[in-house]
Write a protein that holds these residues in place. Sequence first.
Motif, mmCIF file in Angstrom:
data_model
loop_
_atom_site.group_PDB
_atom_site.id
_atom_site.type_symbol
_atom_site.label_atom_id
_atom_site.label_comp_id
_atom_site.label_asym_id
_atom_site.label_seq_id
_atom_site.Cartn_x
_atom_site.Cartn_y
_atom_site.Cartn_z
ATOM 1 N N SER A 280 0.848 -1.073 0.260
ATOM 2 C CA SER A 280 0.133 0.104 -0.045
ATOM 3 C C SER A 280 0.863 1.274 -0.041
ATOM 4 O O SER A 280 0.597 2.194 -0.749
ATOM 5 N N LEU A 281 1.798 1.260 0.808
ATOM 6 C CA LEU A 281 2.787 2.558 0.876
ATOM 7 C C LEU A 281 3.658 2.434 -0.357
ATOM 8 O O LEU A 281 3.954 3.661 -1.019
ATOM 9 N N TYR A 282 3.962 1.492 -0.703
ATOM 10 C CA TYR A 282 4.805 1.308 -2.103
ATOM 11 C C TYR A 282 3.963 2.002 -3.090
ATOM 12 O O TYR A 282 4.537 3.025 -4.117
ATOM 13 N N ASP A 283 2.843 1.477 -3.427
ATOM 14 C CA ASP A 283 2.131 2.233 -4.682
ATOM 15 C C ASP A 283 1.765 3.495 -4.356
ATOM 16 O O ASP A 283 1.814 4.211 -5.412
ATOM 17 N N GLU A 284 1.550 3.901 -2.911
ATOM 18 C CA GLU A 284 1.380 5.259 -2.724
ATOM 19 C C GLU A 284 2.518 6.287 -3.302
ATOM 20 O O GLU A 284 2.273 7.343 -3.772
ATOM 21 N N LEU A 285 3.505 5.645 -2.691
ATOM 22 C CA LEU A 285 5.090 6.638 -3.116
ATOM 23 C C LEU A 285 4.964 6.590 -4.765
ATOM 24 O O LEU A 285 5.430 7.784 -5.082
ATOM 25 N N VAL A 286 4.898 5.333 -5.279
ATOM 26 C CA VAL A 286 5.122 5.489 -6.794
ATOM 27 C C VAL A 286 3.850 6.285 -7.574
ATOM 28 O O VAL A 286 4.354 7.279 -8.512
ATOM 29 N N HIS A 287 2.732 6.421 -6.902
ATOM 30 C CA HIS A 287 1.751 7.422 -7.550
ATOM 31 C C HIS A 287 2.177 8.611 -7.248
ATOM 32 O O HIS A 287 1.965 9.474 -8.234
ATOM 33 N N GLU A 288 2.555 8.961 -6.082
ATOM 34 C CA GLU A 288 3.007 10.335 -5.915
ATOM 35 C C GLU A 288 4.143 10.758 -6.902
ATOM 36 O O GLU A 288 3.731 11.946 -7.565
ATOM 37 N N THR A 407 0.059 20.565 -24.603
ATOM 38 C CA THR A 407 -1.120 19.773 -24.568
ATOM 39 C C THR A 407 -0.913 18.282 -25.072
ATOM 40 O O THR A 407 -1.461 17.319 -24.642
ATOM 41 N N ARG A 408 0.106 18.326 -26.072
ATOM 42 C CA ARG A 408 0.335 17.115 -26.453
ATOM 43 C C ARG A 408 1.086 15.987 -25.183
ATOM 44 O O ARG A 408 0.953 14.952 -25.250
ATOM 45 N N GLU A 409 1.762 16.930 -24.638
ATOM 46 C CA GLU A 409 2.769 16.272 -23.397
ATOM 47 C C GLU A 409 1.621 15.622 -22.532
ATOM 48 O O GLU A 409 1.854 14.704 -21.907
ATOM 49 N N ARG A 410 0.847 16.692 -22.263
ATOM 50 C CA ARG A 410 -0.223 15.988 -21.204
ATOM 51 C C ARG A 410 -1.155 15.075 -21.423
ATOM 52 O O ARG A 410 -1.462 14.026 -21.052
ATOM 53 N N ASN A 411 -1.540 14.893 -22.971
ATOM 54 C CA ASN A 411 -2.383 13.943 -23.698
ATOM 55 C C ASN A 411 -1.354 12.639 -23.375
ATOM 56 O O ASN A 411 -2.068 11.442 -23.769
ATOM 57 N N LYS A 412 -0.258 12.590 -23.336
ATOM 58 C CA LYS A 412 0.758 11.299 -23.364
ATOM 59 C C LYS A 412 0.701 10.840 -21.961
ATOM 60 O O LYS A 412 1.007 9.480 -21.626
ATOM 61 N N ARG A 413 -0.030 11.303 -20.757
ATOM 62 C CA ARG A 413 0.022 10.864 -19.678
ATOM 63 C C ARG A 413 -0.864 9.657 -19.428
ATOM 64 O O ARG A 413 -1.922 9.679 -20.230
ATOM 65 N N LYS A 414 -0.656 8.862 -18.469
ATOM 66 C CA LYS A 414 -1.414 7.716 -18.247
ATOM 67 C C LYS A 414 -2.413 7.846 -17.046
ATOM 68 O O LYS A 414 -2.573 8.759 -16.404
ATOM 69 N N ARG A 415 -3.313 7.040 -17.093
ATOM 70 C CA ARG A 415 -4.339 6.992 -15.816
ATOM 71 C C ARG A 415 -3.886 5.802 -15.059
ATOM 72 O O ARG A 415 -3.629 5.011 -15.497
ATOM 73 N N TRP A 416 -4.044 6.287 -13.812
ATOM 74 C CA TRP A 416 -3.707 5.637 -12.565
ATOM 75 C C TRP A 416 -4.790 4.446 -12.249
ATOM 76 O O TRP A 416 -5.850 5.061 -12.179
ATOM 77 N N ARG A 417 -4.743 3.430 -12.459
ATOM 78 C CA ARG A 417 -5.786 2.421 -12.102
ATOM 79 C C ARG A 417 -5.740 1.692 -11.025
ATOM 80 O O ARG A 417 -6.867 1.279 -10.466
ATOM 81 N N GLY A 418 -4.790 1.433 -10.238
ATOM 82 C CA GLY A 418 -4.534 0.737 -9.285
ATOM 83 C C GLY A 418 -4.491 -0.638 -9.119
ATOM 84 O O GLY A 418 -4.524 -1.141 -10.271
ATOM 85 N N ARG A 419 -4.600 -1.483 -7.964
ATOM 86 C CA ARG A 419 -4.573 -2.745 -8.084
ATOM 87 C C ARG A 419 -5.895 -3.514 -8.124
ATOM 88 O O ARG A 419 -6.201 -4.219 -7.290
ATOM 89 N N THR A 443 -8.720 -8.950 0.590
ATOM 90 C CA THR A 443 -8.538 -8.102 -0.776
ATOM 91 C C THR A 443 -7.828 -6.806 -0.596
ATOM 92 O O THR A 443 -8.218 -6.083 0.413
ATOM 93 N N ASN A 444 -6.937 -6.513 -1.388
ATOM 94 C CA ASN A 444 -6.082 -5.291 -1.250
ATOM 95 C C ASN A 444 -7.072 -4.109 -1.320
ATOM 96 O O ASN A 444 -7.762 -4.070 -2.349
ATOM 97 N N GLN A 445 -6.796 -2.834 -0.515
ATOM 98 C CA GLN A 445 -7.559 -1.752 -0.798
ATOM 99 C C GLN A 445 -6.921 -1.226 -1.792
ATOM 100 O O GLN A 445 -5.875 -1.016 -2.270
ATOM 101 N N THR A 446 -8.146 -0.137 -2.390
ATOM 102 C CA THR A 446 -7.498 0.500 -3.564
ATOM 103 C C THR A 446 -6.759 1.928 -2.926
ATOM 104 O O THR A 446 -7.014 2.417 -1.883
ATOM 105 N N ILE A 447 -5.571 1.926 -3.375
ATOM 106 C CA ILE A 447 -4.582 2.999 -3.057
ATOM 107 C C ILE A 447 -5.054 4.550 -3.424
ATOM 108 O O ILE A 447 -5.496 4.612 -4.491
#
Length: 716
Positions: A280-288, A407-419, A443-447
């Motif tokens: 949970s903490l690991y995913d949170e750090l990576v997402h941040e 805008t092109r650079e922003r459109n290249k960004r991904k969406r975070w979906r979690g586990r 079941t793991n909680q959504t981060i």
Amino acid sequence: MDSTPVNWEALDSLVIDFAKSENLMEDSLSSPSQLSSPSSSSVSSSSYHSRLIIRQIRRCLETGDIDSAIDLLRVHGRFILDDHRFLFRLQKQKFIELLRRGTEECKAAAIECIRTCLAPCALDAYPEAYEEFKHVLLALIFNKDDDSSPVFNEWSETRRLDIAGLVCSVLRAQLHAYDPVFSMTLKYLISIHKSFCLRQGTPSPISDLTERLLLEERDPPAVPQESLYEAPPFDEVDIQALAHAVELTRQGAVDSLRFAKGDLFQAFQNELCRMKLDVSLYDELVHEYCIYRGIVDSGLSSPIESGTQTLSDPLKVNQADTGYCSSNCSVEVDLATSKHSDGEISISNACMHSSSESNVDMNNNQGTDIELRYVCESTSNCEDCSTSESQKPAIPKVLQRNRSYLTRERNKRKRWRGRHDEKDYIPAVYVSRCSKQETNSTTNQTIVPMEQQHVESHCTMDTNQRDDKYEIVLAMKELASRGMAAEVVEEVNALDPSFFLQNPNLLFQLKQVEFLKLVNSGDHASALRVACSSLGPLAAGDPSLLKPLKETLLALLRPNEDAFGKALPLHALATSLQVAFGRRLGIEEPQLMRIIRATLHTHNEWFRLQMCKDRFESLLRIDSLKDVNTQFDSVCSTSKSHTDSCTQGYSQVTSSSSVKVSEDGNSPTQASSGDVCDENAILKVMEFLALPRADAIHLLAQYNGNAETVIQQIFA
């Protein structure tokens, strides 16, 4: 530690590989239905499938559902059940779990398990198995709550964890379902960091994170095959390298190498994967980190997933008049008329306890620009939600001029979906066995990312202001990475005139880039004006800048060469600007950056003490994190007009070559230990006295490199 240089582009690559391999993010253009579907393309990875299955088996074993675990193993890990050592332990645990339930039916099932499964396995599992079989039978007459019973340890739930960890260790190795490289890298760096701080008595500046992130417990080691006990002896260098890298005894390192059939790097990966991270903490750090670096979209201004969607472009936010709101915050979105299209949207939303109403009139074609205007009406019971220009950062003009690129650079960004797949991907055999309660409890909680903790405020205005700041800082980083130093300086000064007064080194580096770009375009007169007006005064105020100033001016003597050949790497400069300017806007750097800086520093220092090179740093790509790029292959020529330079930009390619500095803490001194004493003598002292390499070398230095003398003196 804070000054340790890091190749953040290499870290970006590691983080992206990790997120993709764990299916944590989706392309920004993916439909909402794809975000929750476990059948997306990234799930097709066999390694990802294997890790999911292993986690499901672990859950079954840790909750005592041995039958479901055995059923999964029949499908995905038959080799485990074919080995009677593992089968005996599984059946013995099944016997205990049946008794634990306490009903007469379960007790009868336990006795049946003894007759049909446990007793036959005990005959040929391993030499001690039959004694263990007779001992566990005592659980039939001793209660699980009896602390003084001879089978109290058999009742312990830690036995579940042990057998789950052991099975997972073997499955990982056999299925080659290793953790992603970045997970192993982080475990290794934190482990060395802890060892270094403990050995040197140095307080760790990141102990609050490392203690929570890297857990103390490990999975049990995989058991080597009986037939491998007669394997030829391994190279002592490999044994010692593995033992000290992952904190094993010598015998533990030998057993690990036996299980890996002598493959040092496979044994090393097996041992690293035994270590556990707080997911949970690991995913949170990576997402941040991903949000901060612009890898994934923050989600703060994402389209509303309802019938009334709004598209928010934070690069063109119109400053509203001062106001404050309470129970209502209205948001007007106007689609300004452009050369190709025109349209209008008007949306009014309640932001707290009132019901929302939306009136939308849209006639939107491609190319429409979007402006946001926030109008807040006052009532008596809400916090101030002012939108004055003193509270909101102004939107830089250069960002508007470079709207299409950004805008092109922003459109290249991904969406975070979690586990999501942790709960979605459940094999049918598991569903048939596990109860709904057990499934829900494990079941793991959504981060929830750290940034989104600030989103749930009393007014929508705060959310959009924070999003605006992120976009401005990211846009500045992108422009700096393209070499648009003059434009960056202009806009930073417009936003915060005192910023460069407190960060003169950043200003010097940006002016260096501007100078070299002018030299590269052949405009030497303008380049000298930049040197006279900016570089010279800055160097006069800081003597440490005189040397880089002289090296920069040498570019004038080589008009036919690439002027950027020895310039500061643009990506490193862009990251430094992002961190410093982000702090001025109230955006702290992600905690993952703190961890990497501190652990790379201690990695350098640790191998200085060991007087050798880390044999595993290439495998874990630690060497790439330390490689600070020192060359730029090409920068496009400056266009004749300023407008063209803003719209077209500058292509910049980073050279793969790098220089590691051994004197300033960037990397360990790579002096050969053979210069100090004989390698065989070092290994002999390490083996006989169970000493770290550095201590062995220091002892040998006291006795003229004679290993026998050292050993005699210690045991005398």
